[in-house]
Design an enzyme around this catalytic site. Structure first.
Site, PDB file in Angstrom:
ATOM      1  N   ASP A 187     -11.077  16.533  72.922  1.00  0.00           N
ATOM      2  CA  ASP A 187     -11.384  16.269  71.706  1.00  0.00           C
ATOM      3  C   ASP A 187     -10.331  16.579  71.225  1.00  0.00           C
ATOM      4  O   ASP A 187     -10.081  17.426  70.778  1.00  0.00           O
ATOM      5  CB  ASP A 187     -12.488  17.027  71.262  1.00  0.00           C
ATOM      6  CG  ASP A 187     -12.205  17.057  69.636  1.00  0.00           C
ATOM      7  OD1 ASP A 187     -12.935  15.437  69.401  1.00  0.00           O
ATOM      8  OD2 ASP A 187     -12.125  17.573  68.234  1.00  0.00           O
ATOM      9  N   GLU A 271     -12.061  10.376  72.545  1.00  0.00           N
ATOM     10  CA  GLU A 271     -12.490   9.514  72.489  1.00  0.00           C
ATOM     11  C   GLU A 271     -11.507   8.263  71.805  1.00  0.00           C
ATOM     12  O   GLU A 271     -10.852   9.331  71.322  1.00  0.00           O
ATOM     13  CB  GLU A 271     -12.877  10.115  70.956  1.00  0.00           C
ATOM     14  CG  GLU A 271     -13.888  10.043  70.128  1.00  0.00           C
ATOM     15  CD  GLU A 271     -14.316  11.199  68.721  1.00  0.00           C
ATOM     16  OE1 GLU A 271     -15.624  10.749  68.203  1.00  0.00           O
ATOM     17  OE2 GLU A 271     -13.911  11.907  68.706  1.00  0.00           O
ATOM     18  N   ASP A 353     -15.136  21.270  67.211  1.00  0.00           N
ATOM     19  CA  ASP A 353     -14.364  20.654  68.229  1.00  0.00           C
ATOM     20  C   ASP A 353     -14.871  21.045  70.027  1.00  0.00           C
ATOM     21  O   ASP A 353     -15.270  20.155  70.896  1.00  0.00           O
ATOM     22  CB  ASP A 353     -12.818  21.638  68.562  1.00  0.00           C
ATOM     23  CG  ASP A 353     -12.250  20.592  66.727  1.00  0.00           C
ATOM     24  OD1 ASP A 353     -13.199  19.847  66.313  1.00  0.00           O
ATOM     25  OD2 ASP A 353     -11.737  21.791  66.266  1.00  0.00           O
TER      26      ASP A 353
END
Ligand code: ZN
Length: 400
Positions: A187, A271, A353
């Site tokens: 992340d 992501e 996170d």
């Protein structure tokens, strides 16, 4: 594949003068060729009998007049003017195919560089040898094996660099067939540079934060100086040096991070977040550009390709933050300011996170299973570290 290695140079005064001159010749030749191109193009428009400008013809023209008109060009490598005109030709090619904007004139201090073809230099250990110049010391050795194609020497603020282009052997075949592999979810964040599904938080250096005060002071000093004054030039140099230093620190930390990640894990899931939209949020914008999300992704992409790792990008609508990585429950809403939350269904305590990183790892694992035909018989290790989703944070500094 083509790989470029950027290495800092330590030229002595004599060498630095030569490099600087070569940059000047290269810039002059580029600008001369661009002006000539425009002139010939106009002439062709008015009289179609006249030829269209071409890179080859311009190079021959420059060669035929330089002894007479620009004798100082002969003081440096012939590559400097030659390659500049070739680069202009490429710039026009890119422009005509819609890949780039119309070529611009090169500016002193902004485009200080020149290129050498592989017959005009040699790389030996910590040195690059250039005819008539001797050996220039490099801060590190060339890291890639393969055919050396060219070297571009450039100046950023007061520092010299060489970028050596190497044709490296094709990337190894995908290391794994999704079986027996380590998967990690990453992340990319604001409070930490990256959070891994193992629970590690990688703190990046926030160069602007520590150097910001100095940057602010220098910008102010610079704007106060009278235009055209010597002091203004001095202040400008200082400012440029600081900017270059900040970007070097940033790039270096990103390289170290991505290299370690590629070495440790076979499959990496990130992501595909819409950075641009996030960057529009002014409060976040500085940290985001600081951390260089784009740069992290770019490096992961090419390093994964080079090393045979799998890089998976989760759909940007994938609810990595809002979903509970333990039971799969999806929250309706999760404000950006909420860093810790408890799942209302299974009451797992989540660090925002780490939870997002775990969801990314799960996403990668499920794509892996799908790609394997869904049998699920393979061993896919999703790295969660210790599986106690308690509020513990492991802070690891990868830059030690
Ligand atoms: Zn839950």
């Amino acid at each position: 594949m083509l790989t470029a290695h950027l290495i800092a140079l330590d030229p002595n005064d004599f060498q630095a003068t030569y490099l600087s001159k070569s940059c000047g010749v290269s810039r002059f030749a580029y600008n001369w060729a661009l002006a000539e191109w425009q002139k010939q193009f106009e002439a062709h428009k008015n009289d179609p009998e006249k030829p269209k400008p071409t890179e080859g013809a311009l190079r021959r023209l420059l060669n035929s007049i330089k002894r007479e008109q620009f004798p100082w060009m002969l003081e440096v490598t012939k590559n400097a003017p030659q390659m500049a005109v070739i680069q202009l030709g490429k710039a026009f090619k890119n422009f005509f195919s819609g890949r780039a904007k119309y070529p611009k004139f090169r500016k002193k201090g902004l485009h200080d560089r020149f290129t050498l073809t592989n017959d005009q230099f040699k790389v030996e250990g910590f040195y690059i040898s250039i005819p008539h110049l001797g050996k220039v010391r490099m801060r590190e050795m060339l890291r890639f094996a393969g055919k050396i194609l060219s070297a571009t020497i450039s100046r950023v603020a007061d520092r010299w660099f060489v970028s050596i282009a190497v044709e490296t052997p094709d990337a190894p075949k995908q290391k794994n067939n999704f079986m027996h592999q380590n998967i990690v979810g990453v992340d990319l964040g604001l409070s930490a540079m990256a959070t891994l599904s193992t629970g590690e938080k990688i703190q990046g250096p926030k160069p602007y934060k520590t150097l910001l005060t100095r940057l602010k002071r220098l910008s102010k000093e610079f704007s106060r100086k009278i235009k055209g004054s010597k002091n203004r030039v001095k202040a400008k140099t200082k400012l440029a040096r600081l900017h270059a230093r900040i970007s070097r620190i940033r790039l270096d930390s990103i390289h170290k991070f991505t290299t370690k990640l590629i070495a440790r894990f076979d499959t990496i899931c990130i992501e595909d977040l819409n950075v641009i939209a996030m960057a529009k949020n002014r409060r976040l914008a500085r940290s985001i550009s600081d951390m260089g999300f784009h740069e992290i992704r770019r490096q992961l992409e090419y390093k994964a390709e080079r090393n045979g790792n799998m890089l998976i990008k989760a759909d940007r609508f994938f609810p990595s933050s809002k979903q509970c990585s333990h039971c799969g429950h999806i929250l309706e809403d999760l404000a950006l300011s909420v860093r810790q939350w408890d799942c209302p269904i299974c009451s797992s305590a989540h660090d925002r996170d780490i939870n997002a990183a775990r969801n990314l790892a799960l996403y990668a694992a499920s794509s892996a299973v799908k790609a394997c035909g869904g049998s699920g018989s393979g061993q896919t290790d999703v790295l969660f570290g210790e599986t106690a989703p308690k509020k513990q944070e492991v802070n690891i500094n990868v830059y030690t």
